[in-house]
Write a protein that holds these residues in place. Structure first.
Motif, short mmCIF file in Angstrom:
data_model
loop_
_atom_site.label_atom_id
_atom_site.label_comp_id
_atom_site.label_asym_id
_atom_site.label_seq_id
_atom_site.Cartn_x
_atom_site.Cartn_y
_atom_site.Cartn_z
N PRO A 275 0.83 -1.21 0.00
CA PRO A 275 0.00 0.00 0.00
C PRO A 275 0.87 1.26 0.00
O PRO A 275 1.87 1.35 0.71
CB PRO A 275 -0.79 -0.13 1.30
CG PRO A 275 -0.90 -1.60 1.51
CD PRO A 275 0.41 -2.16 1.05
N GLY A 276 0.48 2.22 -0.85
CA GLY A 276 1.24 3.45 -1.01
C GLY A 276 2.07 3.47 -2.28
O GLY A 276 2.46 4.54 -2.76
N ASP A 277 2.36 2.26 -2.85
CA ASP A 277 3.10 2.21 -4.10
C ASP A 277 2.21 2.68 -5.25
O ASP A 277 0.98 2.65 -5.17
CB ASP A 277 3.60 0.80 -4.38
CG ASP A 277 4.73 0.39 -3.45
OD1 ASP A 277 5.37 1.29 -2.87
OD2 ASP A 277 4.96 -0.83 -3.28
N SER A 278 2.86 3.07 -6.36
CA SER A 278 2.13 3.55 -7.52
C SER A 278 2.96 3.29 -8.77
O SER A 278 4.17 3.05 -8.68
CB SER A 278 1.84 5.05 -7.37
OG SER A 278 1.04 5.52 -8.44
N GLY A 279 2.28 3.31 -9.93
CA GLY A 279 3.01 3.19 -11.17
C GLY A 279 2.69 1.94 -11.96
O GLY A 279 1.68 1.25 -11.71
N THR B 134 -7.39 2.90 -11.31
CA THR B 134 -6.35 3.34 -10.39
C THR B 134 -4.96 2.84 -10.77
O THR B 134 -4.81 1.73 -11.29
CB THR B 134 -6.67 2.90 -8.95
OG1 THR B 134 -5.71 3.49 -8.07
CG2 THR B 134 -6.62 1.38 -8.81
N ARG B 135 -3.97 3.69 -10.53
CA ARG B 135 -2.56 3.32 -10.67
C ARG B 135 -1.88 3.20 -9.31
O ARG B 135 -0.68 2.97 -9.24
CB ARG B 135 -1.82 4.36 -11.53
CG ARG B 135 -2.33 4.47 -12.96
CD ARG B 135 -1.62 5.61 -13.70
NE ARG B 135 -0.18 5.46 -13.70
CZ ARG B 135 0.51 4.70 -14.57
NH1 ARG B 135 -0.15 4.02 -15.51
NH2 ARG B 135 1.84 4.63 -14.51
N ASP B 136 -2.69 3.38 -8.26
CA ASP B 136 -2.15 3.39 -6.90
C ASP B 136 -2.55 2.12 -6.15
O ASP B 136 -3.64 1.59 -6.34
CB ASP B 136 -2.68 4.60 -6.13
CG ASP B 136 -2.34 5.91 -6.84
OD1 ASP B 136 -1.25 6.01 -7.43
OD2 ASP B 136 -3.20 6.83 -6.81
N TYR B 137 -1.67 1.71 -5.27
CA TYR B 137 -1.97 0.56 -4.39
C TYR B 137 -2.88 1.09 -3.28
O TYR B 137 -2.45 1.38 -2.16
CB TYR B 137 -0.66 0.01 -3.81
CG TYR B 137 -0.74 -1.42 -3.29
CD1 TYR B 137 -1.65 -1.79 -2.31
CD2 TYR B 137 0.12 -2.40 -3.77
CE1 TYR B 137 -1.72 -3.08 -1.82
CE2 TYR B 137 0.08 -3.70 -3.29
CZ TYR B 137 -0.84 -4.04 -2.31
OH TYR B 137 -0.90 -5.32 -1.83
N ASP B 138 -4.18 1.17 -3.60
CA ASP B 138 -5.14 1.75 -2.67
C ASP B 138 -5.87 0.67 -1.88
O ASP B 138 -5.52 -0.51 -1.93
CB ASP B 138 -6.12 2.65 -3.42
CG ASP B 138 -6.87 1.90 -4.53
OD1 ASP B 138 -6.87 0.64 -4.52
OD2 ASP B 138 -7.46 2.55 -5.41
N ARG B 139 -6.91 1.07 -1.14
CA ARG B 139 -7.62 0.13 -0.30
C ARG B 139 -8.29 -0.97 -1.11
O ARG B 139 -8.38 -2.11 -0.66
CB ARG B 139 -8.67 0.88 0.54
CG ARG B 139 -8.10 1.74 1.64
CD ARG B 139 -7.38 0.89 2.68
NE ARG B 139 -8.28 -0.03 3.34
CZ ARG B 139 -9.04 0.27 4.38
NH1 ARG B 139 -9.01 1.49 4.89
NH2 ARG B 139 -9.82 -0.64 4.94
N SER B 140 -8.77 -0.64 -2.31
CA SER B 140 -9.44 -1.66 -3.12
C SER B 140 -8.46 -2.74 -3.55
O SER B 140 -8.78 -3.94 -3.52
CB SER B 140 -10.10 -1.03 -4.34
OG SER B 140 -9.14 -0.47 -5.22
N ILE B 141 -7.25 -2.35 -3.92
CA ILE B 141 -6.24 -3.35 -4.28
C ILE B 141 -5.79 -4.11 -3.05
O ILE B 141 -5.59 -5.34 -3.09
CB ILE B 141 -5.05 -2.67 -4.99
CG1 ILE B 141 -5.48 -2.19 -6.39
CG2 ILE B 141 -3.87 -3.63 -5.10
CD1 ILE B 141 -4.38 -1.56 -7.20
#
Length: 536
Positions: A209-213, A234-241
């Motif tokens: 969580p917090g990573d992106s790209g 999304t491109r972000d490691y968010d809550r859904s991921i």
């Protein structure tokens, strides 16, 4: 590989030419010499297989498949054989195309006699494979010691000769919900493979969580393709991921922390073709497993490292377990039995293999070694170590046994769960509690060590006592070895499923800790079982 001798397709209609051949050949009463030709060719073709030959002798060489009155029966068999691939069975083994071609080409009574036997052979092979499995498991892996009932060929032939052959053929299919769910998963995986799989693997190492790209996008797309995540840009490691990763971890026996560590990424990158192999092997295992899942039973799935009490299809108790080490003579076997009793404060009779391989060399070097163990003679009497010349014996002629009396450090802990069997396998407590903290728990000599043995004992005994905890605690405090019998035995199944339906029918997958499934898949492939498509 050893193959046992023995649903998606729709039945194709019999070709008009086949019907014409059969009508011309069989609609009128046959002359004596023609009937004799049919019987002779049939008897010759059947002579190599005693059950087939016996059937036709008993029925006066009457037809099952090739007479005009047999049209419904042969159509039902052809329709069943068309589903071979869906069952993870090799279509070529039943030669449906060859049977159809033979019907189209049949011109003589000799042709029809040979075809009659060919049809019966295909039917018996199909019936045997569906009801008892394609493989002889213990000849693929000697630790699969499950007793598999085989259907009597005469019984199978009497059944198909009855008035409702379609119902008989349908009744051959394993009736468990698990089998149906596995077949559904198989078809779904094949469909996914035909559409290109789950997309490119996730590159690189861990994600959190917090990573992106771009790597998060690859993880996102993979989770969407596998059905763990709804479509999202999304491109972000968010809550859904994170939640999707947790769901994936739960379904694959991984710690559900929502972090895509290296172990999780490795599992995510396994393609549908490998998962399909696990499902096909699981279907074969279901064909071996003739059990009643509606009754209360104990289910120990070795690759899942868990033991469960299942009552009418619902898990009412679950605990972690340790299984045998991944070495040839210590892997936990697969079989079913009946648990009869528990032993509180057990002594440990050291298995002969451990005694002579591990402890005898120590005693030969130092007679006072392994001082926690007693030396006992064939009558069970404790023998003084000073009276034994250990150096005079070897692994073949050592006349003593070793036993550990009840104690806090006993190798079996404070309780063992007995289903007496020739393999000397049972469930038991252990003083080595730290092993249960590991994800992969293969450390024992073959028996199943239980993380929560007192709770398991309470759960098993609760059906026969309203004061089970008080009674059990009294046994414990006595320090004496005490046997507590069950009023009703409990089926126990030691199984090995790397693919198994979990909550709401979603497939769960586990690692092939012993490599058993890999051997079974190779044997199935050698027998002609194929995957549905290529996949990355």
């Amino acid at each position: 590989m050893v193959v046992r001798d023995g649903a998606r397709g729709r039945a194709r209609q019999m070709m008009g030419s086949v019907a014409l051949v059969l009508s011309l050949a069989l609609s009128a009463p046959l002359a004596a010499e023609t009937t004799s030709a049919f019987a002779r060719s049939l008897a010759t073709a059947a002579s190599a297989e005693a059950p087939v030959a016996e059937w036709y002798r008993q029925t006066g060489y009457d037809t099952l498949w090739t007479g005009p009155e047999d049209a419904a029966r042969r159509a039902a068999l052809f329709a069943a054989l068309e589903t071979a691939h869906d069952h993870g069975l090799p279509p070529a083994r039943y030669d449906l195309a060859g049977l159809r071609a033979a019907f189209a080409a049949a011109q003589t009574e000799g042709d029809l006699g040979r075809l009659e036997v060919a049809m019966t052979r295909s039917y018996l092979a199909w019936a045997g494979d569906l009801t008892s499995g394609l493989l002889v498991p213990r000849q693929i892996d000697p630790t699969i010691v499950r007793e598999i009932p085989l259907r009597d060929p005469q019984e199978l032939l009497r059944a198909i000769a009855g008035d409702d052959p379609a119902a008989v053929l349908h009744g051959l299919i394993p009736s468990s919900t698990v089998y149906a769910q596995l077949m559904k998963a198989k078809i779904g995986l094949e469909d996914r493979m035909a559409r290109g799989g789950w997309g490119p693997p996730v590159p690189g190492g861990a994600l959190a969580p917090g990573d992106s790209g771009g790597r998060v996008v690859a993880l996102r797309d993979r989770l969407i393709a596998m059905g763990y995540l709804a479509r999202t840009p999304t491109r972000d490691y968010d809550r859904s991921i994170q939640r999707a990763v947790q769901s994936f971890q739960l379904a694959h026996g991984l710690p559900a922390d929502g972090v895509a560590g290296e172990a999780t990424i490795a599992e995510i990158n396994i393609g549908p073709d490998a998962r399909l192999k696990s499902v096909i092997v699981a279907m074969e295992r279901e064909r071996w497993l003739h059990i009643d899942r509606t009754v209360r039973h104990i289910w120990v799935n070795q690759p899942d490292f868990t033991a469960r009490i299942v009552d009418h299809g619902r898990t009412v108790f679950r605990t972690r377990v340790v299984i045998g080490k991944d070495v040839p003579d210590q892997r936990s076997p697969e079989f079913s039995d009946e648990m009869e009793h528990i032993v509180v404060n057990p002594s440990w009779g050291v298995p002969r293999s451990i005694t002579v391989k591990e402890y005898l060399p120590l005693l030969q070097r130092n007679p006072n070694a392994v001082g926690h163990l007693q030396v006992v003679d064939r009558s069970g009497r404790v023998v003084s170590r000073g009276a034994v010349n250990f150096a005079a014996y070897n692994a073949r002629n050592f006349p003593f046994a070793l036993r550990q009396p009840p104690s806090d450090g006993n190798a079996l802990g404070k309780v063992k769960f007995m289903f007496p069997n020739q393999y000397n396998i049972y469930l038991h407590d252990t003083p080595s509690k730290s092993l249960f903290d590991n994800d992969v728990r293969a450390y024992s000599h073959g028996c199943i060590r239980v993380a929560d043995p007192f709770d398991l004992a309470h759960a098993l005994l609760s059906v026969q006592s309203d004061a089970v905890e008080e009674e059990f605690n009294a046994y414990l405090k006595s320090g004496r070895e005490t046997t507590v019998k069950f009023e009703k035995t409990v089926p126990v199944h030691l199984v090995y499923y790397t693919a198994y339906p979990e909550a709401k029918g979603r497939m769960g997958y586990r690692r092939d800790v012993y490599g058993r499934d890999a051997k079974l898949w190779q044997a199935l492939a050698d027998a002609g079982v194929e995957l549905g498509a290529d996949s990355q």
